[in-house]
Scaffold this motif. Structure first.
Motif, PDB file in Angstrom:
ATOM      1  N   GLU A  59       0.829  -1.202   0.000  1.00 18.49           N
ATOM      2  CA  GLU A  59       0.000   0.000   0.000  1.00 18.49           C
ATOM      3  C   GLU A  59       0.864   1.253   0.000  1.00 18.49           C
ATOM      4  O   GLU A  59       0.572   2.231  -0.694  1.00 18.49           O
ATOM      5  CB  GLU A  59      -0.929  -0.012   1.221  1.00 18.49           C
ATOM      6  N   ARG A  69       2.335   1.823  -3.469  1.00 19.64           N
ATOM      7  CA  ARG A  69       1.362   2.441  -4.380  1.00 19.64           C
ATOM      8  C   ARG A  69       1.237   3.938  -4.089  1.00 19.64           C
ATOM      9  O   ARG A  69       1.141   4.754  -5.011  1.00 19.64           O
ATOM     10  CB  ARG A  69       0.014   1.752  -4.242  1.00 19.64           C
ATOM     11  N   ALA A 116       4.023   3.672  -7.318  1.00 19.48           N
ATOM     12  CA  ALA A 116       4.119   2.432  -8.081  1.00 19.48           C
ATOM     13  C   ALA A 116       2.798   2.145  -8.786  1.00 19.48           C
ATOM     14  O   ALA A 116       1.728   2.222  -8.178  1.00 19.48           O
ATOM     15  CB  ALA A 116       4.480   1.275  -7.156  1.00 19.48           C
ATOM     16  N   SER A 117       2.861   1.794 -10.054  1.00 23.32           N
ATOM     17  CA  SER A 117       1.653   1.462 -10.810  1.00 23.32           C
ATOM     18  C   SER A 117       1.126   0.089 -10.440  1.00 23.32           C
ATOM     19  O   SER A 117      -0.086  -0.143 -10.416  1.00 23.32           O
ATOM     20  CB  SER A 117       1.954   1.502 -12.312  1.00 23.32           C
ATOM     21  N   ASP A 118       2.038  -0.840 -10.190  1.00 23.26           N
ATOM     22  CA  ASP A 118       1.689  -2.209  -9.831  1.00 23.26           C
ATOM     23  C   ASP A 118       2.639  -2.663  -8.732  1.00 23.26           C
ATOM     24  O   ASP A 118       3.804  -2.232  -8.683  1.00 23.26           O
ATOM     25  CB  ASP A 118       1.830  -3.146 -11.031  1.00 23.26           C
ATOM     26  N   VAL A 119       2.155  -3.555  -7.864  1.00 15.80           N
ATOM     27  CA  VAL A 119       2.988  -4.064  -6.777  1.00 15.80           C
ATOM     28  C   VAL A 119       2.843  -5.582  -6.711  1.00 15.80           C
ATOM     29  O   VAL A 119       1.728  -6.107  -6.701  1.00 15.80           O
ATOM     30  CB  VAL A 119       2.615  -3.450  -5.420  1.00 15.80           C
TER      31      VAL A 119
END
Length: 323
Positions: free
Chosen positions: A178, A181, A185-188
């Motif tokens: 979380e 993001r 970050a676009s994706d984790v």
């Protein structure tokens, strides 16, 4: 403690080898300044020195960065004066006082307090070198960032995103995901198993342009397998241990991959290069692109506890030691 002191180690080993000792700060010589430190930054490299992974000459005082207020200037120093706030990189900053060359001292803008500077200088300049000097990230590219909420990662993620890169982060817990993001970050990806497969799914099979990997031993193969043809594997840390030897044939097998193991000090060898990196870093801080996310503060006398915390993986953001 009221008398000047430092953290000294006489042998390598666990955190218990870090001892508090009084000392007499060295008077500044020609071209030098004496600083009363406001904070010293904690970095993973400090644990490598302590354990002997990176050999040092004993006795040894750890620390690579600090910030504070100039107390005294040596002969020939005109750019700085007593009372100025400065930040600096240098050896032996786990101390209440630091004496070093004036041309390596960075005058702090009013918007950057000394504690924040100590928290981000080494890590922020590392992020700058990775993004601008080692391999310039381009808008539209995709970067894989391991440990996105650690000291360097928490600066690397928002800075790369601000430059137009898509950031895929890899972290260990949902809580850290979380935060990654929130940093941009676009994706984790949560967990270190099957990272390359998940990266391929997120990039329609293409892979990422560059992998910034500070985890080391357990992550190197996943990073290599996540890269597109002619992608870059930038391994810059050893949180899980040193990377096993990688034969050149593995790079060919992956599609003409590029591997590099940079160190910041190769890119700031002159006062001019240091000032260039610091200027971009301080500008990003003033603009709000980056934040000095101080997740932990320890008294300098508790340096051993700070080492235990960073090695346990429980820290987030930056950690500072306060004399």
């Amino acid at each position: 403690m009221t008398h000047p002191y430092r953290i000294q180690m006489h042998e390598t080993g666990g955190p218990e080898v870090l001892k508090v000792e009084e000392f007499e700060p060295r008077k500044p010589g020609a071209g030098e300044v004496l600083v009363r430190q406001s904070a010293s930054g904690l970095n993973f490299i400090d644990t490598y020195h302590r354990t002997g992974l990176y050999p040092v000459r004993l006795p040894f005082t750890p620390g690579q960065e600090g910030a504070g207020i100039v107390q005294e200037v040596g002969e020939g120093v005109t750019r700085l004066k007593p009372g100025d706030a400065v930040a600096y990189l240098g050896a032996a900053t786990y101390a209440s006082h630091f004496t070093g060359p004036a041309d390596r001292m960075l005058a702090l803008p009013a918007e950057v307090p000394p504690q924040e500077a100590a928290a981000v200088l080494l890590k922020g300049l590392t992020a700058w070198a990775l993004l601008f000097e080692v391999r310039a990230i381009q808008a539209g590219e995709t970067a894989l960032v391991w440990a996105p909420v650690g000291g360097v990662g928490s600066l690397l993620v928002p800075w790369a995103a601000s430059l137009g890169a898509r950031v895929i982060a890899v972290t260990s817990t949902d809580e850290k995901a979380e935060k990654a993001r929130a940093l941009g970050a676009s994706d984790v990806i949560v967990g270190y198993e099957g990272v390359a497969r998940k990266v391929r799914d997120l990039t329609d099979g293409r892979g990422v342009d560059v992998a910034y990997d500070s985890v080391g031993k357990i992550s190197a193969e996943e990073s290599l397998s996540s890269l597109r043809t002619a992608g870059w594997f930038v391994t810059y840390g050893n949180a899980s241990g040193p990377v096993d030897p990688i034969p050149p044939g593995r790079l060919a097998q992956g599609g003409s991959l590029v591997m590099t193991r940079p160190t910041l000090f190769s890119f700031i060898q002159t006062p001019e290069s240091l000032a260039r990196g610091a200027s971009l870093l301080f500008s990003a801080l003033k603009a709000g692109t980056l934040k000095a996310d101080i997740g932990q503060r320890f008294p300098l006398t508790d340096a051993a506890k700070a080492h235990e915390a960073i090695e346990s993986g429980t820290t987030t953001g930056a950690t500072v030691l306060i004399p």
